[in-house]
Scaffold this motif. Sequence first.
Motif, PDB file in Angstrom:
ATOM      1  N   GLU A 481     -35.676 -90.608 -44.195  1.00 16.02           N
ATOM      2  CA  GLU A 481     -35.716 -89.345 -43.465  1.00 16.02           C
ATOM      3  C   GLU A 481     -34.793 -89.471 -42.265  1.00 16.02           C
ATOM      4  O   GLU A 481     -34.971 -90.364 -41.424  1.00 16.02           O
ATOM      5  CB  GLU A 481     -37.131 -89.010 -43.012  1.00 16.02           C
ATOM      6  N   ILE A 482     -33.802 -88.589 -42.187  1.00 15.42           N
ATOM      7  CA  ILE A 482     -32.801 -88.627 -41.130  1.00 15.42           C
ATOM      8  C   ILE A 482     -33.067 -87.483 -40.153  1.00 15.42           C
ATOM      9  O   ILE A 482     -33.198 -86.325 -40.556  1.00 15.42           O
ATOM     10  CB  ILE A 482     -31.379 -88.489 -41.708  1.00 15.42           C
ATOM     11  N   GLY A 483     -33.153 -87.803 -38.879  1.00 16.32           N
ATOM     12  CA  GLY A 483     -33.324 -86.787 -37.841  1.00 16.32           C
ATOM     13  C   GLY A 483     -32.021 -86.568 -37.095  1.00 16.32           C
ATOM     14  O   GLY A 483     -31.196 -87.478 -36.975  1.00 16.32           O
ATOM     15  N   PHE A 484     -31.824 -85.351 -36.578  1.00 18.94           N
ATOM     16  CA  PHE A 484     -30.630 -85.051 -35.791  1.00 18.94           C
ATOM     17  C   PHE A 484     -30.924 -83.864 -34.888  1.00 18.94           C
ATOM     18  O   PHE A 484     -31.841 -83.079 -35.132  1.00 18.94           O
ATOM     19  CB  PHE A 484     -29.412 -84.790 -36.685  1.00 18.94           C
ATOM     20  N   PHE A 501     -26.193 -86.726 -33.134  1.00 23.87           N
ATOM     21  CA  PHE A 501     -27.157 -87.795 -32.883  1.00 23.87           C
ATOM     22  C   PHE A 501     -28.028 -88.099 -34.102  1.00 23.87           C
ATOM     23  O   PHE A 501     -29.261 -88.082 -34.016  1.00 23.87           O
ATOM     24  CB  PHE A 501     -28.043 -87.458 -31.688  1.00 23.87           C
ATOM     25  N   PRO A 502     -27.431 -88.388 -35.270  1.00 25.77           N
ATOM     26  CA  PRO A 502     -28.266 -88.746 -36.421  1.00 25.77           C
ATOM     27  C   PRO A 502     -28.939 -90.104 -36.220  1.00 25.77           C
ATOM     28  O   PRO A 502     -28.329 -91.034 -35.673  1.00 25.77           O
ATOM     29  CB  PRO A 502     -27.261 -88.791 -37.573  1.00 25.77           C
ATOM     30  N   ARG A 503     -30.176 -90.233 -36.644  1.00 26.52           N
ATOM     31  CA  ARG A 503     -30.893 -91.507 -36.608  1.00 26.52           C
ATOM     32  C   ARG A 503     -31.955 -91.505 -37.702  1.00 26.52           C
ATOM     33  O   ARG A 503     -32.323 -90.451 -38.218  1.00 26.52           O
ATOM     34  CB  ARG A 503     -31.530 -91.783 -35.254  1.00 26.52           C
ATOM     35  N   ILE A 504     -32.411 -92.680 -38.057  1.00 26.85           N
ATOM     36  CA  ILE A 504     -33.390 -92.830 -39.131  1.00 26.85           C
ATOM     37  C   ILE A 504     -34.788 -92.651 -38.549  1.00 26.85           C
ATOM     38  O   ILE A 504     -35.185 -93.372 -37.629  1.00 26.85           O
ATOM     39  CB  ILE A 504     -33.256 -94.205 -39.795  1.00 26.85           C
ATOM     40  N   LEU A 505     -35.529 -91.694 -39.089  1.00 29.72           N
ATOM     41  CA  LEU A 505     -36.896 -91.465 -38.628  1.00 29.72           C
ATOM     42  C   LEU A 505     -37.897 -92.348 -39.360  1.00 29.72           C
ATOM     43  O   LEU A 505     -38.853 -92.835 -38.775  1.00 29.72           O
ATOM     44  CB  LEU A 505     -37.276 -89.993 -38.811  1.00 29.72           C
ATOM     45  N   ARG A 506     -37.669 -92.556 -40.655  1.00 27.01           N
ATOM     46  CA  ARG A 506     -38.563 -93.437 -41.424  1.00 27.01           C
ATOM     47  C   ARG A 506     -37.968 -93.683 -42.806  1.00 27.01           C
ATOM     48  O   ARG A 506     -37.160 -92.910 -43.312  1.00 27.01           O
ATOM     49  CB  ARG A 506     -39.956 -92.831 -41.566  1.00 27.01           C
ATOM     50  N   LEU A 507     -38.397 -94.796 -43.406  1.00 21.59           N
ATOM     51  CA  LEU A 507     -38.069 -95.080 -44.792  1.00 21.59           C
ATOM     52  C   LEU A 507     -38.973 -94.244 -45.684  1.00 21.59           C
ATOM     53  O   LEU A 507     -40.163 -94.091 -45.410  1.00 21.59           O
ATOM     54  CB  LEU A 507     -38.277 -96.567 -45.090  1.00 21.59           C
ATOM     55  N   ARG A 508     -38.407 -93.702 -46.762  1.00 17.90           N
ATOM     56  CA  ARG A 508     -39.192 -92.899 -47.701  1.00 17.90           C
ATOM     57  C   ARG A 508     -39.287 -93.622 -49.046  1.00 17.90           C
ATOM     58  O   ARG A 508     -38.788 -93.151 -50.071  1.00 17.90           O
ATOM     59  CB  ARG A 508     -38.554 -91.515 -47.879  1.00 17.90           C
ATOM     60  N   SER A 509     -39.945 -94.794 -49.040  1.00 20.56           N
ATOM     61  CA  SER A 509     -40.111 -95.554 -50.274  1.00 20.56           C
ATOM     62  C   SER A 509     -41.010 -94.822 -51.265  1.00 20.56           C
ATOM     63  O   SER A 509     -41.055 -95.163 -52.452  1.00 20.56           O
ATOM     64  CB  SER A 509     -40.681 -96.939 -49.969  1.00 20.56           C
ATOM     65  N   ASP A 510     -41.721 -93.789 -50.777  1.00 21.74           N
ATOM     66  CA  ASP A 510     -42.606 -93.005 -51.646  1.00 21.74           C
ATOM     67  C   ASP A 510     -41.842 -91.931 -52.418  1.00 21.74           C
ATOM     68  O   ASP A 510     -42.412 -91.261 -53.283  1.00 21.74           O
ATOM     69  CB  ASP A 510     -43.674 -92.320 -50.797  1.00 21.74           C
ATOM     70  N   LYS A 511     -40.553 -91.754 -52.118  1.00 20.53           N
ATOM     71  CA  LYS A 511     -39.830 -90.609 -52.685  1.00 20.53           C
ATOM     72  C   LYS A 511     -38.679 -91.085 -53.571  1.00 20.53           C
ATOM     73  O   LYS A 511     -37.802 -91.838 -53.113  1.00 20.53           O
ATOM     74  CB  LYS A 511     -39.291 -89.718 -51.562  1.00 20.53           C
ATOM     75  N   PRO A 512     -38.619 -90.659 -54.834  1.00 17.17           N
ATOM     76  CA  PRO A 512     -37.467 -90.973 -55.692  1.00 17.17           C
ATOM     77  C   PRO A 512     -36.244 -90.202 -55.231  1.00 17.17           C
ATOM     78  O   PRO A 512     -36.350 -89.144 -54.599  1.00 17.17           O
ATOM     79  CB  PRO A 512     -37.934 -90.526 -57.079  1.00 17.17           C
ATOM     80  N   ILE A 513     -35.057 -90.699 -55.585  1.00 20.76           N
ATOM     81  CA  ILE A 513     -33.832 -90.075 -55.077  1.00 20.76           C
ATOM     82  C   ILE A 513     -33.664 -88.647 -55.598  1.00 20.76           C
ATOM     83  O   ILE A 513     -33.020 -87.828 -54.952  1.00 20.76           O
ATOM     84  CB  ILE A 513     -32.589 -90.914 -55.415  1.00 20.76           C
ATOM     85  N   GLU A 514     -34.258 -88.344 -56.756  1.00 24.26           N
ATOM     86  CA  GLU A 514     -34.136 -86.990 -57.298  1.00 24.26           C
ATOM     87  C   GLU A 514     -34.762 -85.954 -56.371  1.00 24.26           C
ATOM     88  O   GLU A 514     -34.424 -84.769 -56.425  1.00 24.26           O
ATOM     89  CB  GLU A 514     -34.782 -86.906 -58.685  1.00 24.26           C
ATOM     90  N   GLN A 515     -35.700 -86.416 -55.517  1.00 26.12           N
ATOM     91  CA  GLN A 515     -36.382 -85.494 -54.603  1.00 26.12           C
ATOM     92  C   GLN A 515     -35.761 -85.467 -53.213  1.00 26.12           C
ATOM     93  O   GLN A 515     -36.293 -84.844 -52.300  1.00 26.12           O
ATOM     94  CB  GLN A 515     -37.867 -85.865 -54.507  1.00 26.12           C
ATOM     95  N   ALA A 516     -34.633 -86.177 -53.057  1.00 26.34           N
ATOM     96  CA  ALA A 516     -33.918 -86.089 -51.778  1.00 26.34           C
ATOM     97  C   ALA A 516     -33.383 -84.665 -51.602  1.00 26.34           C
ATOM     98  O   ALA A 516     -33.254 -83.901 -52.559  1.00 26.34           O
ATOM     99  CB  ALA A 516     -32.773 -87.098 -51.750  1.00 26.34           C
ATOM    100  N   ASP A 517     -33.062 -84.311 -50.365  1.00 18.71           N
ATOM    101  CA  ASP A 517     -32.662 -82.938 -50.064  1.00 18.71           C
ATOM    102  C   ASP A 517     -31.204 -82.681 -50.452  1.00 18.71           C
ATOM    103  O   ASP A 517     -30.459 -83.590 -50.816  1.00 18.71           O
ATOM    104  CB  ASP A 517     -32.888 -82.654 -48.579  1.00 18.71           C
TER     105      ASP A 517
END
Length: 528
Positions: A481-484, A501-517
């Motif tokens: 999850e990327i915040g900006f 100011f992009p930064r990493i908010l958290r790892l999403r190990s629960d989410k497959p890449i097909e569900q990325a935005d």
Amino acid sequence: MRKFAALYAAIDATTSTRAKLDALVSYFREAEPADAAWAVYFLSGGKPRQVVSTKLLRQFSAQLAGIPAWLFDESYQAVGDLAETIAHVLPDAQRASDLPLSVWIEDRLQPLRGLPETELQHRLHGYWSELTREECFVWNKLMTGSFRVGVSRQLVTRSLATVSGVDIRRVAQRLMGEWKPSAHAYLALISQDGAVADLGQPYPFFLAHPLEIPPAGLGEVGQWQAEWKWDGIRAQLIKREGQVFLWSRGEDLITDRFPEIARAAADLPDGTVLDGELIGWQAERPLPFVRLQTRIARRALTPQVLADAPARFIVYDVLERDGEDIRERPLLERRAELDKLLGDGADATLFAPAVVLAESWDALEKLREESRERGVEGLMLKRRGSAYGMGRRRGDWWKWKVEPYSIDAVLVYAQRGHGRRASLYTDYTFAVWDDGELVPFAKAYSGLTDAEIRKVDAFIRTNTREKFGPVRSVKPELVCEIGFEAIQASPRHKAGIAVRFPRILRLRSDKPIEQADSLRQLQAMLNG
């Protein structure tokens, strides 16, 4: 050079503020004024321009070390810092040098620029042979223009105040602006004489901390002045003896970049210093920050540039009135002075917006939710009885920003970090979906814990697809999850957008890449 290198090592070896302060005080008590001046300059964030190209530094140091270029490059990849790599590979010093820091800078470093290659090689080989490994590392840092060490400007100021007995606020002000290192400048810096030497001298900026608790924990809402938090360039506008100066918080004199601000300031009374925010403004609302940046980046301000990013100076504090420093007065009084000075000029180039009024924290929270519609980042909360301080001090000023934009993206490229993270992959490129293809849209390198960084580093090493020099193409399996803070159209980027100011908010190990935005979701954010 020897004493300055020892100071660098002492500061770099500890995380204790007390120990760093003691090391600084000890150095400045013993240093000659010319050396102390350069030490103040470097430790306060000043950097000399790089005088020798990276290519030649690598070539000359590998020659002196007697190693092939490929071995130097492999060493550089492992160490992650050019200055440190050179210090490691060079042979031990052949003779000791007692030359002071000022001579190394003024007589040796600065004259290197523009020398023929053969003469440059001869001089560098000679200089390196006089330096211990510790001294060589610091010299290389200065030569590459990458000098930095874990000490704040405020701590340097505090040490100078301790050594000289001069009030810390006066020392801090004397260091602002275009402070040029010399023995004379250093003696003036620590002099008991109360005069400010430079007519255009700004004051140290007072900075706010992010609000990390519910605002009700600050007490009664009536004790606080709320203001919109603008997204621009923090600056001070100075009018003294008929002259106008505009300084950014980065201590760049930018008066010529904003001629309309300078013209408006000409009507201010002499002895006026205003604190505020430079913002792009058009059609009765703020412009995206990137539009304002063109005013700084362009070498020539054409009529088209001025028309594309018209600017205003949003004023929220008065630091000097009729030549009197009024920073110690309560904010309530300074605000009254500001209202008398600028009046109700809501359409003026110099504009003091009304404070944000609310009867309760809940009511203020509802107003804060309108931030993005208004083109602002949230609210500033300032204690009504507060003085205008110096640096980032907790308690009196808070920034209460809206939650960042966020999107789930896929890690596609990685690169090693620098310094203590040189052996880990910590610089990441993220992509979103566009018609079944992953399109890169942002780079991020902050937000993860040390444990998470090690986990991601292990993933990258076992899932590398290709190598492009220091960059690795990574098998697209990891979602974050990327915040900006902001988003704007950008024809220079493949995705057509740029985020701030992009930064990493958290790892999403629960989410497959097909569900990325997707890029479509970013475009929807761009369009509000």
